[in-house]
Design a protein around this motif. Structure first.
Motif, PDB file in Angstrom:
ATOM      1  N   LEU A 160      -3.067   2.590   6.483  1.00 16.04           N
ATOM      2  CA  LEU A 160      -2.921   2.611   5.031  1.00 16.04           C
ATOM      3  C   LEU A 160      -4.151   2.005   4.343  1.00 16.04           C
ATOM      4  CD1 LEU A 160       0.837   1.561   4.841  1.00 16.04           C
ATOM      5  CD2 LEU A 160      -0.104   3.774   4.162  1.00 16.04           C
ATOM      6  N   THR A 161      -4.699   0.947   4.911  1.00 23.44           N
ATOM      7  CA  THR A 161      -5.907   0.339   4.340  1.00 23.44           C
ATOM      8  C   THR A 161      -7.072   1.315   4.402  1.00 23.44           C
ATOM      9  OG1 THR A 161      -5.154  -1.873   5.004  1.00 23.44           O
ATOM     10  CG2 THR A 161      -7.496  -1.609   4.517  1.00 23.44           C
ATOM     11  N   TYR A 162      -7.222   1.971   5.544  1.00 24.16           N
ATOM     12  CA  TYR A 162      -8.286   2.973   5.685  1.00 24.16           C
ATOM     13  C   TYR A 162      -8.101   4.103   4.673  1.00 24.16           C
ATOM     14  CZ  TYR A 162     -10.652   7.086   7.558  1.00 24.16           C
ATOM     15  OH  TYR A 162     -11.415   8.220   7.686  1.00 24.16           O
ATOM     16  N   SER A 163      -6.864   4.570   4.500  1.00 22.38           N
ATOM     17  CA  SER A 163      -6.596   5.662   3.559  1.00 22.38           C
ATOM     18  C   SER A 163      -6.922   5.257   2.130  1.00 22.38           C
ATOM     19  CB  SER A 163      -5.125   6.079   3.664  1.00 22.38           C
ATOM     20  OG  SER A 163      -4.819   6.557   4.961  1.00 22.38           O
ATOM     21  N   LEU A 164      -6.580   4.020   1.769  1.00 27.87           N
ATOM     22  CA  LEU A 164      -6.901   3.537   0.417  1.00 27.87           C
ATOM     23  C   LEU A 164      -8.405   3.489   0.200  1.00 27.87           C
ATOM     24  CD1 LEU A 164      -5.767   2.185  -2.257  1.00 27.87           C
ATOM     25  CD2 LEU A 164      -6.302   0.012  -1.126  1.00 27.87           C
TER      26      LEU A 164
ATOM     27  N   LEU B 198       0.826  -1.212   0.000  1.00 26.14           N
ATOM     28  CA  LEU B 198       0.000   0.000   0.000  1.00 26.14           C
ATOM     29  C   LEU B 198       0.861   1.263   0.000  1.00 26.14           C
ATOM     30  CD1 LEU B 198      -2.836  -1.013   2.486  1.00 26.14           C
ATOM     31  CD2 LEU B 198      -2.881  -1.026  -0.015  1.00 26.14           C
ATOM     32  N   SER B 199       1.993   1.216   0.697  1.00 25.48           N
ATOM     33  CA  SER B 199       2.914   2.357   0.652  1.00 25.48           C
ATOM     34  C   SER B 199       3.403   2.601  -0.768  1.00 25.48           C
ATOM     35  CB  SER B 199       4.104   2.111   1.583  1.00 25.48           C
ATOM     36  OG  SER B 199       3.710   2.107   2.934  1.00 25.48           O
ATOM     37  N   SER B 200       3.695   1.532  -1.496  1.00 29.61           N
ATOM     38  CA  SER B 200       4.141   1.664  -2.881  1.00 29.61           C
ATOM     39  C   SER B 200       3.054   2.277  -3.754  1.00 29.61           C
ATOM     40  CB  SER B 200       4.541   0.292  -3.431  1.00 29.61           C
ATOM     41  OG  SER B 200       5.677  -0.195  -2.767  1.00 29.61           O
ATOM     42  N   TYR B 201       1.799   1.924  -3.471  1.00 27.17           N
ATOM     43  CA  TYR B 201       0.699   2.525  -4.222  1.00 27.17           C
ATOM     44  C   TYR B 201       0.681   4.039  -4.010  1.00 27.17           C
ATOM     45  CZ  TYR B 201      -3.894   4.198  -5.435  1.00 27.17           C
ATOM     46  OH  TYR B 201      -4.912   4.945  -5.968  1.00 27.17           O
TER      47      TYR B 201
ATOM     48  N   THR C 278       3.293  10.654  -1.255  1.00 26.68           N
ATOM     49  CA  THR C 278       4.337  10.062  -0.422  1.00 26.68           C
ATOM     50  C   THR C 278       4.176  10.381   1.061  1.00 26.68           C
ATOM     51  OG1 THR C 278       5.761  11.972  -0.895  1.00 26.68           O
ATOM     52  CG2 THR C 278       6.024  10.030  -2.297  1.00 26.68           C
ATOM     53  N   ARG C 279       3.337  11.357   1.388  1.00 29.30           N
ATOM     54  CA  ARG C 279       3.169  11.711   2.796  1.00 29.30           C
ATOM     55  C   ARG C 279       2.305  10.709   3.553  1.00 29.30           C
ATOM     56  NH1 ARG C 279       2.589  18.341   2.983  1.00 29.30           N
ATOM     57  NH2 ARG C 279       4.351  18.797   1.605  1.00 29.30           N
ATOM     58  N   ILE C 280       1.420  10.006   2.852  1.00 31.09           N
ATOM     59  CA  ILE C 280       0.525   9.074   3.545  1.00 31.09           C
ATOM     60  C   ILE C 280       1.299   7.919   4.184  1.00 31.09           C
ATOM     61  CG2 ILE C 280      -1.399   7.459   3.239  1.00 31.09           C
ATOM     62  CD1 ILE C 280      -2.533   9.387   1.175  1.00 31.09           C
ATOM     63  N   PRO C 281       2.227   7.252   3.465  1.00 31.65           N
ATOM     64  CA  PRO C 281       3.036   6.243   4.156  1.00 31.65           C
ATOM     65  C   PRO C 281       3.830   6.821   5.325  1.00 31.65           C
ATOM     66  CG  PRO C 281       3.229   5.981   1.794  1.00 31.65           C
ATOM     67  CD  PRO C 281       2.496   7.273   2.019  1.00 31.65           C
ATOM     68  N   LEU C 282       4.303   8.065   5.174  1.00 35.57           N
ATOM     69  CA  LEU C 282       5.009   8.710   6.282  1.00 35.57           C
ATOM     70  C   LEU C 282       4.096   8.850   7.491  1.00 35.57           C
ATOM     71  CD1 LEU C 282       7.316  10.297   7.610  1.00 35.57           C
ATOM     72  CD2 LEU C 282       6.502  12.323   6.373  1.00 35.57           C
ATOM     73  N   PHE C 283       2.845   9.294   7.259  1.00 34.24           N
ATOM     74  CA  PHE C 283       1.908   9.450   8.370  1.00 34.24           C
ATOM     75  C   PHE C 283       1.667   8.117   9.088  1.00 34.24           C
ATOM     76  CE2 PHE C 283      -0.172  13.226   5.987  1.00 34.24           C
ATOM     77  CZ  PHE C 283       0.805  14.074   6.481  1.00 34.24           C
ATOM     78  N   SER C 284       1.640   7.025   8.313  1.00 36.97           N
ATOM     79  CA  SER C 284       1.401   5.720   8.940  1.00 36.97           C
ATOM     80  C   SER C 284       2.508   5.378   9.933  1.00 36.97           C
ATOM     81  CB  SER C 284       1.279   4.627   7.864  1.00 36.97           C
ATOM     82  OG  SER C 284       2.541   4.285   7.316  1.00 36.97           O
ATOM     83  N   TYR C 285       3.738   5.729   9.594  1.00 32.48           N
ATOM     84  CA  TYR C 285       4.855   5.457  10.503  1.00 32.48           C
ATOM     85  C   TYR C 285       4.888   6.439  11.665  1.00 32.48           C
ATOM     86  CZ  TYR C 285       6.911   1.685   7.859  1.00 32.48           C
ATOM     87  OH  TYR C 285       7.117   0.468   7.271  1.00 32.48           O
TER      88      TYR C 285
ATOM     89  N   ALA D 277     -10.912   1.278  -2.988  1.00 34.03           N
ATOM     90  CA  ALA D 277     -10.164   0.092  -3.424  1.00 34.03           C
ATOM     91  C   ALA D 277     -10.518  -0.294  -4.865  1.00 34.03           C
ATOM     92  CB  ALA D 277     -10.388  -1.095  -2.482  1.00 34.03           C
ATOM     93  N   TYR D 278     -10.954   0.704  -5.660  1.00 30.59           N
ATOM     94  CA  TYR D 278     -11.270   0.509  -7.087  1.00 30.59           C
ATOM     95  C   TYR D 278     -12.354  -0.548  -7.312  1.00 30.59           C
ATOM     96  CZ  TYR D 278      -7.143   3.343  -7.899  1.00 30.59           C
ATOM     97  OH  TYR D 278      -6.233   4.368  -7.901  1.00 30.59           O
ATOM     98  N   ARG D 279     -13.289  -0.660  -6.362  1.00 30.51           N
ATOM     99  CA  ARG D 279     -14.351  -1.652  -6.517  1.00 30.51           C
ATOM    100  C   ARG D 279     -15.304  -1.303  -7.654  1.00 30.51           C
ATOM    101  NH1 ARG D 279     -16.431  -1.602  -0.423  1.00 30.51           N
ATOM    102  NH2 ARG D 279     -15.933   0.600  -0.820  1.00 30.51           N
ATOM    103  N   ASP D 280     -15.363  -0.019  -8.023  1.00 32.03           N
ATOM    104  CA  ASP D 280     -16.264   0.392  -9.102  1.00 32.03           C
ATOM    105  C   ASP D 280     -15.592   0.380 -10.475  1.00 32.03           C
ATOM    106  OD1 ASP D 280     -14.544   2.439  -8.443  1.00 32.03           O
ATOM    107  OD2 ASP D 280     -16.018   4.047  -8.758  1.00 32.03           O
TER     108      ASP D 280
END
Length: 456
Positions: free
Chosen positions: A213-217, A152-155, A162-169, A223-226
């Motif tokens: 990260l899952t919540y953010s996605l 998810l960080s790579s996504y 790039t800030r979202i993976p940073l926030f997770s840490y 999660a591209y369900r549509d």
């Protein structure tokens, strides 16, 4: 999301910095998990550090494989984002996650079957082996959480967030420290679990990161369900194509990780004090070097986009010249950081044996020089990889590791019984071995005429 990178003008050094700094801090926190565990465990003495280093070396093999495929997924996501194709984005995300979870499952089964006997064979005594086993058992939760979190960080990195993976840490690391302290020392009525307490803290932090990260996605994309359909017609075909694209890139990172961890296992044959010093210095090398590595990755991403837009060779040279100058400054700052850590080590690790501290401080000449060739090689490698020369980059890394670094380390430790200083010096010599292969290829300039990597 930001506009597609393909629509952005030729990037400046400031643009590269904007992409690199969140990746740097996130990588520092990722590697910092080991530094934190080592720091919190260090008051327990050298045997506890040895148990942590041994278990970390074994677990690091699997984490390195997961991280390598995450890096490949990051490039795939960036290509999809640049093209503005939601079906491609969905396919890259789910293909990368499927591969990551499959590797995690196979790796944990392998650790369960062979990790214990390996630890028994390498440990200095039964207590170290037992503590390493217990640490590794709990750390399996970290591995499972990172299988999800790194993908998810790579996504988010690939789409420019790039800030979202940073926030997770930023959420997970403080929780890691608090929980580790509680279970290492038995605070607040919890059992005093020593080395295993550090693993409990790491597992708690990793689970929180993956959850964020899952919540953010879900909140940003659902999660591209549509989104209907898959990039290559079927999901199986998309996974196969993704795996084919990722293999050369992942092989490079896997080789580096395996070589590093094999060397760490060889370091275990040093004396306990010298091995403790190596256990302490290696995470600092990884943490301090992350800015240079993140800068090189960001440079490579922008080079790939520029080649895809048929930017001229002169513009590429101008861009790389600025990126290279900044990489030199970063190397100088890293060297200064190493000197500071060496100077302050008696205060950072006050409970360690004098021989351990003496070995640690004595590493400073190597640490002063290492960042400069390492950073320059990283710029070359990521630029060539962005131009499609992934096989060449893989060969440079693989052969320098397995024909030089690993054999040299084994010979110095197992046959010549040299001090730890000369064992660590192999890292600097390896960068010098790679230097001409990378720089001569880049100077030749064929990569400037490369087409963007196939996105099919």
């Amino acid at each position: 999301m930001r506009p597609s990178l393909s629509a952005v003008a030729v990037p400046t050094t400031r643009d590269v910095f904007g992409l690199a700094w969140p990746m740097t801090l996130k990588a520092i926190m990722l590697h910092g998990i080991v530094v934190i565990d080592a720091y919190l465990v260090s008051p327990l003495g050298e045997p506890a550090l040895a148990a942590l280093g041994l278990a970390g070396a074994v677990a690091g093999l699997l984490l390195g494989v997961l991280l390598s495929f995450a890096n490949a997924t990051q490039i795939r996501i960036a290509q999809a984002y640049g093209g503005g194709d939601p079906v491609f984005l969905k396919s890259a995300l789910y293909s990368g996650m499927t591969i990551s979870l499959a590797i995690c499952a196979v790796g944990l089964l392998a650790l369960g079957a062979g990790g214990g006997p390996l630890l028994d064979a390498l440990a200095h005594d039964p207590w170290i082996a037992q503590e390493a086993r217990r640490y590794l058992t709990v750390f399996a939760v970290v591995i499972a959480a990172e299988a999800v979190g790194q993908c998810l960080s790579s996504y988010f990195n690939g789409t420019g967030n790039t800030r979202i993976p940073l926030f997770s840490y930023m959420i997970g690391v403080p929780i890691n420290v608090v929980v580790s302290l509680i279970f290492i020392n038995g605070w607040l009525g919890a059992p005093a679990m020593g080395v295993v307490g550090a693993a409990i803290g790491s597992a708690t932090g990793a689970l929180l990161q993956a959850g964020f990260l899952t919540y953010s996605l879900m909140r940003r994309t659902g999660a591209y369900r549509d989104v209907i359909g898959w990039r290559n017609g079927t999901f199986a075909a998309s996974v196969k194509r993704h795996l084919g694209f990722a293999a050369p890139i992942a092989a490079t990172f896997i080789s580096a990780t395996v070589a590093s961890n094999v060397c760490m296992l060889l370091y275990a044959r040093l004396g306990v004090n010298e091995f403790a010093a190596m256990t302490l210095i290696m995470p600092w090398i990884m943490v301090a070097g992350t800015f240079g590595m993140s800068w090189a990755q960001a440079t490579g991403i922008y080079v790939a986009q520029m080649l895809g837009r048929n930017v001229s060779g002169d513009a590429l040279d101008t861009f790389l010249a600025g990126a290279w100058r900044a990489a030199g400054v970063a190397a100088g700052l890293v060297a200064l950081f190493y000197m500071t850590i060496c100077a302050l080590s008696p205060w950072i690790y006050p409970d360690l044996h004098a021989d351990t501290l003496s070995t640690f401080v004595g590493f400073w000449p190597i640490l002063l020089l290492l960042p400069f060739p390492k950073g320059s090689n990283a710029i070359c490698g990521n630029t060539l990889r962005a131009a499609g020369e992934t096989i060449y980059v893989m060969h440079v890394f693989v052969w320098s590791q397995w024909l030089f670094r690993v054999p040299a380390t084994a010979v110095l430790i197992l046959y010549f019984d040299v001090p730890a200083f000369w064992v660590l010096a192999v890292l600097l010599l390896e960068e010098l071995v790679k230097f001409p292969a990378f720089h001569l290829r880049l100077i030749r300039g064929d990569w400037k005429r490369a087409a963007l990597l196939d996105l099919g």
